[in-house]
Design a protein around this motif. Sequence first.
Motif, PDB file in Angstrom:
ATOM      1  N   SER A 165       6.233 -29.831  -4.226  1.00  0.00           N
ATOM      2  CA  SER A 165       4.657 -29.761  -3.990  1.00  0.00           C
ATOM      3  C   SER A 165       4.196 -28.660  -4.735  1.00  0.00           C
ATOM      4  O   SER A 165       2.889 -28.234  -4.667  1.00  0.00           O
ATOM      5  N   THR A 166       4.864 -28.045  -5.684  1.00  0.00           N
ATOM      6  CA  THR A 166       4.554 -26.740  -6.381  1.00  0.00           C
ATOM      7  C   THR A 166       4.364 -26.689  -7.856  1.00  0.00           C
ATOM      8  O   THR A 166       5.392 -27.407  -8.467  1.00  0.00           O
ATOM      9  N   LYS A 191      -0.243 -25.005  -5.185  1.00  0.00           N
ATOM     10  CA  LYS A 191       0.236 -26.230  -4.974  1.00  0.00           C
ATOM     11  C   LYS A 191       0.039 -27.256  -6.188  1.00  0.00           C
ATOM     12  O   LYS A 191      -1.028 -26.904  -6.924  1.00  0.00           O
TER      13      LYS A 191
END
Length: 332
Positions: A166-167, A174
């Motif tokens: 998610s990064t 994000k």
Amino acid sequence: MDIQLDMAPCGYFSIADSGIIQSINQTLLTLLGYERNELLGRHIESTMSVTNKLFFHTYFYPYIQLYGHVDEMYFSFRTSDQQDVPVLLNGVRRTRNGESVIDCVVVVMRKRIEHEKDIMNTKTKLQELYQATNEANQELERLHEEYKVKQQALIKVNDQLETMASTDLLTGLKNRRFFQDKMLGSLARFQETQCVFSLLVVDIDHFKHINDTYGHPIGDLVLGNLAGLLQSVSRSTDVVARYGGEEFVIILADCDRQQAVTIAERYRSQVASADWGEYNITVSIGAATVSQEDTEQSLFQKADQALYASKTGGRNRVTHAAEAASNGSKPS
């Protein structure tokens, strides 16, 4: 628990990651011979024999932690009068109310004879293990402790993988996937509670010129520094993400049109007044506030059109979708 689930033709229970029973339906209570208050708040392993505790602990927990579900596990629960009940156990691990829970469905095995040998063989081997010498028991305890350490390491690795998924690796913000999930969640919350939110699309002005003039490593440095600045200015309730290229997106929770413009101006002015050394960095921002008919795509499109208006209007400015022009193509 509603009456349909409580009286369903199969057993149901929900436990925390720690194994504490959070809910259980009447079908399973009747099957095991317990009252509801006798099991709620107790560990699920209190309904198992010693052998099945070990089987449950060394198979069910690691498998569901790793894969998120267990399908058709042959198993036995123990009734209040110490009778074994063979069942098929299905479980799924999910997040509810911010906490991780494991929901399980229990079906009594109808073809008991077909599975009896497998179950008894497993029980016999495990029972023999428990009846071994003190030295063997000590070794088992050591292996069990080693297993717990490795299980914690596995959980930590899984958490790290989830964070990485998610990064955005370049900026540390994000990523687009995380943003899209949060957008869908914000829209669902708006449909349910009518609590408005707004979306900002932030684009670096003349970023192509920076890459062409100073090279992509400098461009990457600018992206990373801008990401840090946006994150530092954001509220704890804001979702700041890199959408792609030099474009960033920000979800502003509980934020109407006027508040969105005010917050967007704060982002814009902080960027414009920051010390960028020899580089002149400004951003253009498009804002949009959710309305009843909006989808994820339509809300983003409105913010993107507002961004286009900021670009064509001279850059280094904020435009709300309510004020933006509705035609034209996006500038390069």
